[in-house]
Design an enzyme around this catalytic site. Structure first.
Site, PDB file in Angstrom:
ATOM      1  N   GLU A   1       9.249   2.694  11.048  1.00  0.00           N
ATOM      2  CA  GLU A   1      10.262   3.743  10.883  1.00  0.00           C
ATOM      3  C   GLU A   1       9.509   5.059  10.808  1.00  0.00           C
ATOM      4  O   GLU A   1       8.716   5.271   9.892  1.00  0.00           O
ATOM      5  CB  GLU A   1      11.086   3.523   9.608  1.00  0.00           C
TER       6      GLU A   1
ATOM      7  N   GLU B   1       8.281  17.412  14.578  1.00  0.00           N
ATOM      8  CA  GLU B   1       8.813  17.265  13.222  1.00  0.00           C
ATOM      9  C   GLU B   1       8.069  18.200  12.274  1.00  0.00           C
ATOM     10  O   GLU B   1       6.841  18.182  12.212  1.00  0.00           O
ATOM     11  CB  GLU B   1       8.653  15.821  12.751  1.00  0.00           C
TER      12      GLU B   1
ATOM     13  N   LYS C   1       0.862  -1.193   0.000  1.00  0.00           N
ATOM     14  CA  LYS C   1       0.000   0.000   0.000  1.00  0.00           C
ATOM     15  C   LYS C   1       0.895   1.240   0.000  1.00  0.00           C
ATOM     16  O   LYS C   1       1.426   1.643   1.017  1.00  0.00           O
ATOM     17  CB  LYS C   1      -0.921   0.006   1.222  1.00  0.00           C
TER      18      LYS C   1
ATOM     19  N   CYS D   1      13.195  12.036   6.624  1.00  0.00           N
ATOM     20  CA  CYS D   1      13.119  11.678   8.046  1.00  0.00           C
ATOM     21  C   CYS D   1      14.457  11.916   8.727  1.00  0.00           C
ATOM     22  O   CYS D   1      14.509  12.093   9.941  1.00  0.00           O
ATOM     23  CB  CYS D   1      12.700  10.229   8.191  1.00  0.00           C
TER      24      CYS D   1
HETATM   25  P1  NAP Z   1       2.041   9.247   6.991  1.00  0.00           P
HETATM   26  O1  NAP Z   1       1.035  10.286   6.825  1.00  0.00           O
HETATM   27  O2  NAP Z   1       2.244   8.635   8.332  1.00  0.00           O
HETATM   28  O3  NAP Z   1       1.691   8.084   5.958  1.00  0.00           O
HETATM   29  C1  NAP Z   1       2.513   6.954   5.761  1.00  0.00           C
HETATM   30  C2  NAP Z   1       1.707   5.860   5.103  1.00  0.00           C
HETATM   31  O4  NAP Z   1       0.718   5.375   6.014  1.00  0.00           O
HETATM   32  C3  NAP Z   1       0.947   6.311   3.859  1.00  0.00           C
HETATM   33  O5  NAP Z   1       0.947   5.280   2.914  1.00  0.00           O
HETATM   34  C4  NAP Z   1      -0.434   6.572   4.419  1.00  0.00           C
HETATM   35  O6  NAP Z   1      -1.438   6.537   3.465  1.00  0.00           O
HETATM   36  C5  NAP Z   1      -0.553   5.426   5.398  1.00  0.00           C
HETATM   37  N1  NAP Z   1      -1.590   5.588   6.408  1.00  0.00           N
HETATM   38  C6  NAP Z   1      -2.203   6.730   6.827  1.00  0.00           C
HETATM   39  N2  NAP Z   1      -3.110   6.449   7.779  1.00  0.00           N
HETATM   40  C7  NAP Z   1      -3.076   5.114   7.992  1.00  0.00           C
HETATM   41  C8  NAP Z   1      -3.775   4.212   8.857  1.00  0.00           C
HETATM   42  N3  NAP Z   1      -4.695   4.649   9.712  1.00  0.00           N
HETATM   43  N4  NAP Z   1      -3.477   2.897   8.803  1.00  0.00           N
HETATM   44  C9  NAP Z   1      -2.528   2.447   7.956  1.00  0.00           C
HETATM   45  N5  NAP Z   1      -1.856   3.237   7.106  1.00  0.00           N
HETATM   46  C10 NAP Z   1      -2.117   4.550   7.117  1.00  0.00           C
HETATM   47  O7  NAP Z   1       3.468   9.742   6.504  1.00  0.00           O
HETATM   48  P2  NAP Z   1       3.768  10.584   5.169  1.00  0.00           P
HETATM   49  O8  NAP Z   1       3.135  11.918   5.315  1.00  0.00           O
HETATM   50  O9  NAP Z   1       3.460   9.776   3.966  1.00  0.00           O
HETATM   51  O10 NAP Z   1       5.367  10.687   5.245  1.00  0.00           O
HETATM   52  C11 NAP Z   1       6.024  11.604   6.062  1.00  0.00           C
HETATM   53  C12 NAP Z   1       6.441  10.948   7.364  1.00  0.00           C
HETATM   54  O11 NAP Z   1       7.220   9.793   7.099  1.00  0.00           O
HETATM   55  C13 NAP Z   1       7.327  11.824   8.220  1.00  0.00           C
HETATM   56  O12 NAP Z   1       6.926  11.751   9.563  1.00  0.00           O
HETATM   57  C14 NAP Z   1       8.711  11.212   8.056  1.00  0.00           C
HETATM   58  O13 NAP Z   1       9.585  11.437   9.108  1.00  0.00           O
HETATM   59  C15 NAP Z   1       8.380   9.779   7.919  1.00  0.00           C
HETATM   60  N6  NAP Z   1       9.473   9.050   7.281  1.00  0.00           N
HETATM   61  C16 NAP Z   1      10.238   8.229   8.049  1.00  0.00           C
HETATM   62  C17 NAP Z   1      11.283   7.523   7.489  1.00  0.00           C
HETATM   63  C18 NAP Z   1      12.118   6.619   8.329  1.00  0.00           C
HETATM   64  O14 NAP Z   1      12.691   5.690   7.790  1.00  0.00           O
HETATM   65  N7  NAP Z   1      12.214   6.808   9.622  1.00  0.00           N
HETATM   66  C19 NAP Z   1      11.564   7.646   6.127  1.00  0.00           C
HETATM   67  C20 NAP Z   1      10.777   8.500   5.373  1.00  0.00           C
HETATM   68  C21 NAP Z   1       9.716   9.190   5.958  1.00  0.00           C
HETATM   69  P3  NAP Z   1      -1.953   7.861   2.631  1.00  0.00           P
HETATM   70  O15 NAP Z   1      -1.666   7.518   1.241  1.00  0.00           O
HETATM   71  O16 NAP Z   1      -3.395   7.957   2.893  1.00  0.00           O
HETATM   72  O17 NAP Z   1      -1.181   9.050   3.164  1.00  0.00           O
END
Ligand code: NAP
Ligand code: MG
Length: 478
Positions: A247, A380, A172, A281
């Site tokens: 992560e 963040e 997904k 991140c």
């Molecule tokens: P996000 O909003 O948490 O979304 C991540 C993924 O989870 C997306 O595919 C999202 O779908 C999905 N999702 C949302 N709600 C969910 C739920 N209730 N149940 C299951 N899945 C769900 O993060 P983002 O905005 O895409 O990315 C930014 C974040 O990623 C930042 O916090 C960044 O730090 C973090 N990040 C961390 C790393 C690491 O390795 N530590 C690397 C890169 C990014 P949608 O398509 O609906 O959004």
């Protein structure tokens, strides 16, 4: 416009609706239309994966090697095209998009090799005449949920090891970047896997992501994204005892000590804080600077920031592309206002920029005079915004660096071997860097954080086996 469909049980299938993929550098540019699945489609994908997984688990190491290598070779051959598409949909400069596609290729090739090296252990039992074998087994069906900021590399570093170790996958991707996900899925669909071994269900987090995380036949979920969503994923998995690898975000410190090489420090800070629009991140969001170098550092940063070229991701010479979407841009601007209201000063940037095309362009911003207890230093931001925190000495620098609930990446700039060793040992983070940006990591070594940044075992490199396999202890009396 042709709809790019989801991939379930070896067939391309329509979803419950569609979404359009829009270019953040040019809002008039629609990249394509993509199927959006729902919980019913997730169920079909998980059932197909559960049915296919034993066949894939029984494939020989050579067969798994061949399939993963084929994916890696095609990604590599098409890196220019796929990287350009990635930049068009996500907004990082084209060269970085191409580099990410190349990196995804290397990840698949690395895990192709790992499929040949799934070793166990053999020991003699404490009981006479009994042999003990410690075996690595696949988990079964793995749910892969990814963010938008690395649309090829993060899916690759989850899907490749999942498949290498004999699992089936339901993928997904983030809805903001369906094109890269679809292209990767299309390549995987031709790699010779048993139908159902790999499935793509594009769709929203609240519908598709949630259904995947809760499905009783999904034995493990590997998730990268925000802390808020990660917490929900962890709780849903804990409830039914599924394995979870999370992560999440960071609030990564880069410490600049008095004895740092100023040019190196500025280069690390500019790269780490602002490249890829700060949407990493591992971005250096807190610049912790000791008194003796503080003013010279801030002045040199502002000079360097004035020279950064912000623009259309596909334009030659662009160093920083747009913010990914309207929501993220609003979040960035909100945090600038919050920082100023808390008493920070804006040394440079933070302005909406007009370009030839309509897009989400923001000049990189530096907030100075900040304290570590301000919201801009606790939460963040995920945009091209860095703060400067002035400290008295290395002791205070280390204490401030570690005073955060996150622990992904942390760096120090110093020319002293003594300080370098002390910070390398003392920084509380999964990744530490010395005289390098906090962002930008290799693909063949472990990646992950401590504290509130990560849960579960490490991703990437040889350490990925810890998450994607389980151990069986076999006693045999021949
Ligand atoms: P996000 O909003 O948490 O979304 C991540 C993924 O989870 C997306 O595919 C999202 O779908 C999905 N999702 C949302 N709600 C969910 C739920 N209730 N149940 C299951 N899945 C769900 O993060 P983002 O905005 O895409 O990315 C930014 C974040 O990623 C930042 O916090 C960044 O730090 C973090 N990040 C961390 C790393 C690491 O390795 N530590 C690397 C890169 C990014 P949608 O398509 O609906 O959004
Ligand atoms: Mg999001």
């Amino acid at each position: 416009m042709e709809v790019h469909r989801n991939y379930v049980g070896g067939e391309w299938v329509a979803g419950a609706g569609t979404i359009q993929d829009v270019n953040p550098s040019d809002l008039s540019d629609v990249i394509g239309e993509y199927a959006v699945g729902d919980a019913v489609q997730v169920d079909a994908a998980v059932e197909a994966a559960a049915a296919a997984q034993p066949t894939w688990a029984a494939a020989t190491p050579a067969e798994r090697f061949a399939a993963l290598e084929r994916i890696g070779l095609e990604l590599e051959a098409r890196a220019e095209e796929l990287g350009t598409q990635l930049s068009r949909e996500e907004g990082k400069p084209r060269a970085e998009g191409v580099a990410e596609a190349q990196r995804a290729a290397w990840i698949f090739k690395f895990f192709a090799g790992e499929a040949l090296r799934i070793a166990g252990e053999h020991q003699r039992s404490v009981r006479p005449g009994v042999d003990v074998d410690v075996l690595r087994e696949p988990l079964g069906v793995v749910g892969v949920i990814t963010p938008w900021n690395f649309p090829l590399a993060i899916p690759a570093w989850k899907i490749a090891p999942a498949l290498a170790y004999g699992n089936a996958v339901v993928f997904k991707p983030a809805q903001l970047v369906p094109a890269s996900a679809w292209s990767l899925a299309e390549i995987v669909s031709r790699a010779g896997l048993p139908p159902g071994t790999f499935n793509l269900v594009n769709g929203s987090g609240s519908a598709v992501g949630d259904a995947l995380v809760r499905h009783p036949k999904v034995r493990a979920v590997t998730f990268t994204g925000s802390q808020a969503v990660g917490r929900q994923v962890a709780m849903a998995c804990a409830e039914r005892f599924a394995k979870a690898q999370l992560e999440m975000g960071g609030k990564n410190p880069l410490v600049i000590l008095d004895d740092a090489d100023l040019d190196v420090a500025v280069e690390c800070a500019i790269q780490g804080a602002f490249f890829q629009t700060g949407q990493r991140c591992t971005a250096s969001s807190r610049l912790i600077v000791t008194e003796g170098i503080h003013d010279a550092f801030v002045e040199a940063m502002v000079e360097a920031m004035k020279r950064l070229r912000v623009g259309h991701a596909l334009e030659e010479g662009t160093q920083i592309g747009p913010v990914v979407d309207e929501g993220q841009l609003k979040q960035d601007e909100d945090y600038l206002r919050i920082g100023l209201a808390e008493g920070a000063e804006l040394a440079w940037g933070g302005e909406r920029l007009e370009r030839e095309t309509e897009g989400y362009f923001l000049s990189p911003a530096l907030l100075v005079g900040t304290r570590n207890d301000m919201r801009v230093n606790r939460e963040e931001i995920f945009g091209p915004i860095a703060t400067v925190i002035r400290v008295a000495d290395p002791d205070e620098a280390l204490a401030v660096a570690n005073d955060t609930e996150y622990g992904l990446s942390a760096g120090v700039c110093t020319t002293s071997l003594k300080h370098a060793a002390r910070f390398r040992d003392g920084l509380q983070a999964g990744i530490v860097t010395v005289n390098l940006p906090t962002a930008g990591v290799d693909f063949h070594v472990p990646f992950g954080g401590t504290k509130g940044s990560s849960q579960g075992s490490r991703e990437q490199g040889r350490y990925a086996i810890e998450f994607f396999t389980q151990v069986k202890t076999a006693y045999t009396r021949p």
